[in-house]
Design an enzyme around this catalytic site. Structure first.
Site, mmCIF file in Angstrom:
data_model
loop_
_atom_site.group_PDB
_atom_site.id
_atom_site.type_symbol
_atom_site.label_atom_id
_atom_site.label_comp_id
_atom_site.label_asym_id
_atom_site.label_seq_id
_atom_site.Cartn_x
_atom_site.Cartn_y
_atom_site.Cartn_z
ATOM 1 N N MET A 88 1.138 -1.102 0.066
ATOM 2 C CA MET A 88 -0.166 -0.199 -0.129
ATOM 3 C C MET A 88 1.308 1.681 0.187
ATOM 4 S SD MET A 88 -3.480 -0.190 1.770
ATOM 5 C CE MET A 88 -3.265 -0.540 3.597
ATOM 6 N N CYS A 89 1.783 1.584 1.213
ATOM 7 C CA CYS A 89 2.034 2.983 1.458
ATOM 8 C C CYS A 89 1.114 4.068 1.052
ATOM 9 C CB CYS A 89 3.270 3.880 0.188
ATOM 10 S SG CYS A 89 4.839 2.089 0.142
ATOM 11 N N GLY A 90 1.362 5.524 2.243
ATOM 12 C CA GLY A 90 0.533 6.562 2.297
ATOM 13 C C GLY A 90 1.195 7.190 2.052
ATOM 14 N N ARG B 272 -1.624 2.822 6.376
ATOM 15 C CA ARG B 272 -0.795 2.440 4.697
ATOM 16 C C ARG B 272 -0.532 1.635 4.677
ATOM 17 N NH1 ARG B 272 -4.415 3.780 0.957
ATOM 18 N NH2 ARG B 272 -3.160 3.271 -0.201
#
Lengths: 225, 308
Positions: free
Chosen positions: B1-3, B32
């Site tokens: 994901m990553c934010g 995330r």
């Protein structure tokens, strides 16, 4: 009327309360304030209740809905009304990607624009978008109807089975095996009903119909890469 | 994901709050990606001075006396502002070309996080709240900034694998997604003499943009070229000395939301990141189109727009 403020109350409590409503409930109208982009607001409902969500929501709002009317008075994140079975979900603003994905039934109305993959793998849901839809909309759609009052992006209806697509504006490109089809009286009748249900003032005769050419149902060497 | 989050201030009155606003946005995106977090912050630089933000696993040892040692080696004044595992070295711009080599000689354990007139990059392994607190990012003042919280996919969970990545002066990039042709691209960049520090795919993306701009492209043009040359999934947020940009790949699986008011442009992986910004209720909020470069620049007073 029941009220829930997600600034101070827990999302799980809201969903538990909504999911606990039975068919004969007398708590038929619910107001949800301050969702602030929360995920999975009002999911898994199975009662003829009305839920008004006042503010933007994140992923999967109204997912798996049965019977209920979920009215989002703002914009919705990815996967709104995903896998809806019946009932109605209305989004007053825009919806992010894969709105109404895999839906089996019910009506999804998006009054703004929907982004990519609207109605992907739809299985009977009816979707009316007042604005535009993004690329790959109705990808692998099996059943149901997608009505787009604005324009459609690239690869509309790619690898379509039997879903019916109607677009009033332009189509940037059609996906594999998706073709324009003749508009017959029964299609105009269907459009008339759906546009009325979605409170759109578009005229059925302004639309074009698209559907599957049914060339991908059986193996053909020319389709192999 | 990553934010990913980004905040570009149009209203100078908000500059004292940049760090606090950006920190809050990033912390909201914690779920995330819990692996590492980082922020690039563009503050006001001092004319004639360049800033090197450096990191060390043994900061007490490495940063002690570094101002004098580096100053002597370079023949100019160096100041060191120490923040946890990082330190910002300010030195005369004319000494910048020699600074990296001198630093490597004097303190082999020290890694350069960023260089530029105004950029400072702080990043470490751990949750955003922890990373923000250890560097005091919520107290920082600036014109614009970018943040990232990582769920690692392409390379190890390390400080150097954390975002943002800075490869050119005052330029940085954060990324949600994964690039699948980064090894091939790394070899291409090596031929062009572009140095890539880690095995990380995003750093290659950042180096690619830097290379394109070195060849004369604007950031907008460099990003456009990336649509052809970068294979994979990405939502990018980029920062330059006075600009901020966003680009999504043509498939656009990775989420992105932009918001604009007369005071700021804000970016988040999700709307949740924007929910606490002042005036967000009346902001224009929209999802950026795929393969479309969005760019805002402090130098250009014209309304926000899309780079051609």
């Amino acid at each position: 009327m029941q009220s829930f403020n997600l600034q101070t109350q827990d999302l799980r409590d809201l969903n538990a309360a909504l999911q606990a409503q039975a068919e004969e409930t007398n708590q038929t109208v619910w107001e949800v304030e301050n969702p602030r982009g929360s995920h999975a607001v009002a999911v898994g409902l199975n009662a003829p209740i009305e839920v008004n969500v006042r503010g933007p929501v994140g992923y999967y709002c109204g997912g798996m809905n049965q019977q209920a009317t979920v009215h989002i008075h703002d914009s919705a994140g990815p996967g709104v009304a995903e896998n809806m079975m019946s009932g109605t979900v209305v989004v007053e603003g825009d919806a992010s990607q894969y709105a109404g994905a895999t839906g089996h039934g019910g009506l999804l109305v998006i009054k703004g624009n929907a982004s990519s993959r609207c109605g992907i793998s739809m299985k009977g849901i009816e979707i009316v978008v007042h604005g535009n839809v993004g690329h790959m909309s109705a990808f692998m759609g099996q059943k149901g109807t997608l009505v787009v009052c604005g324009d459609a992006g690239d690869a509309l209806g790619d690898s379509l089975y039997e879903a019916r697509l109607f677009v009033r504006g332009s189509v940037k490109s059609l996906g594999a095996d998706c073709v324009e089809k003749e508009m017959r009286p029964e299609h105009l009748a269907l459009l008339t009903d759906l546009l009325a249900a979605a409170k759109s003032d578009a005229k059925p005769d302004e639309f074009r119909r698209y559907g599957s050419a049914r060339e991908l149902y059986n193996f053909h060497p020319d389709n192999a890469y | 994901m990553c934010g990913i989050v980004g905040l570009f201030l149009k209203e100078p009155g908000l500059q004292p709050e940049l760090g606090a606003l950006l920190s809050k946005m990033l912390v909201t995106m914690s779920d995330r990606g819990p692996d590492s977090a980082g922020i690039a912050i563009y503050g006001n630089g001092t004319a004639g001075l360049i800033k090197l933000t450096v990191q060390s696993d043994t900061p007490a040892q490495d940063f002690d006396g570094l101002d004098v040692a580096l100053g002597t080696a370079l023949g100019g004044d160096v100041t060191v502002a120490h923040r946890d595992t990082h330190a910002v070295l300010s030195l005369p711009s004319s000494k910048a070309p020699d600074a990296r080599a001198a630093l490597a000689q004097l303190r082999p354990g020290v890694r350069v996080m960023s260089t530029g007139d105004s950029i400072e990059i702080y990043k470490e392994v751990g949750l955003p709240a922890k990373v923000v607190a250890r560097f005091g990012i919520d107290q920082m003042v600036g014109t614009h900034g970018i943040g990232h919280t990582r769920m690692a996919t392409e390379s190890a969970v390390t400080t150097l694998g954390a975002h943002p990545f800075n490869t050119g002066s005052d330029q940085c990039l954060v990324h949600n997604g994964s690039l699948s042709n980064h090894n091939a691209l790394r070899r291409r960049l090596a031929h062009a003499d572009v140095h890539v520090e880690t095995e990380n795919d995003t750093e290659v993306g950042a180096a690619y943009l830097t290379w394109k701009m070195r060849e004369g492209a604007t950031l907008g043009k460099a990003l456009e070229a990336g649509i052809t040359d970068l294979d994979g999934f990405y939502t990018f947020a980029v920062g330059t000395k006075d600009g901020f940009g966003v680009l999504r790949d043509p498939i656009a699986c990775k989420p992105a939301v932009l918001a604009e008011t007369p005071e700021y442009v804000a970016f988040g992986s999700e709307y949740r990141a924007l929910a606490d910004l002042p005036g967000i209720e009346s902001a224009k909020v929209w999802e950026p189109e795929p393969a479309q470069v969005y760019f805002w620049n402090h130098g250009a007073p014209t309304p926000a727009g899309k780079a051609a």
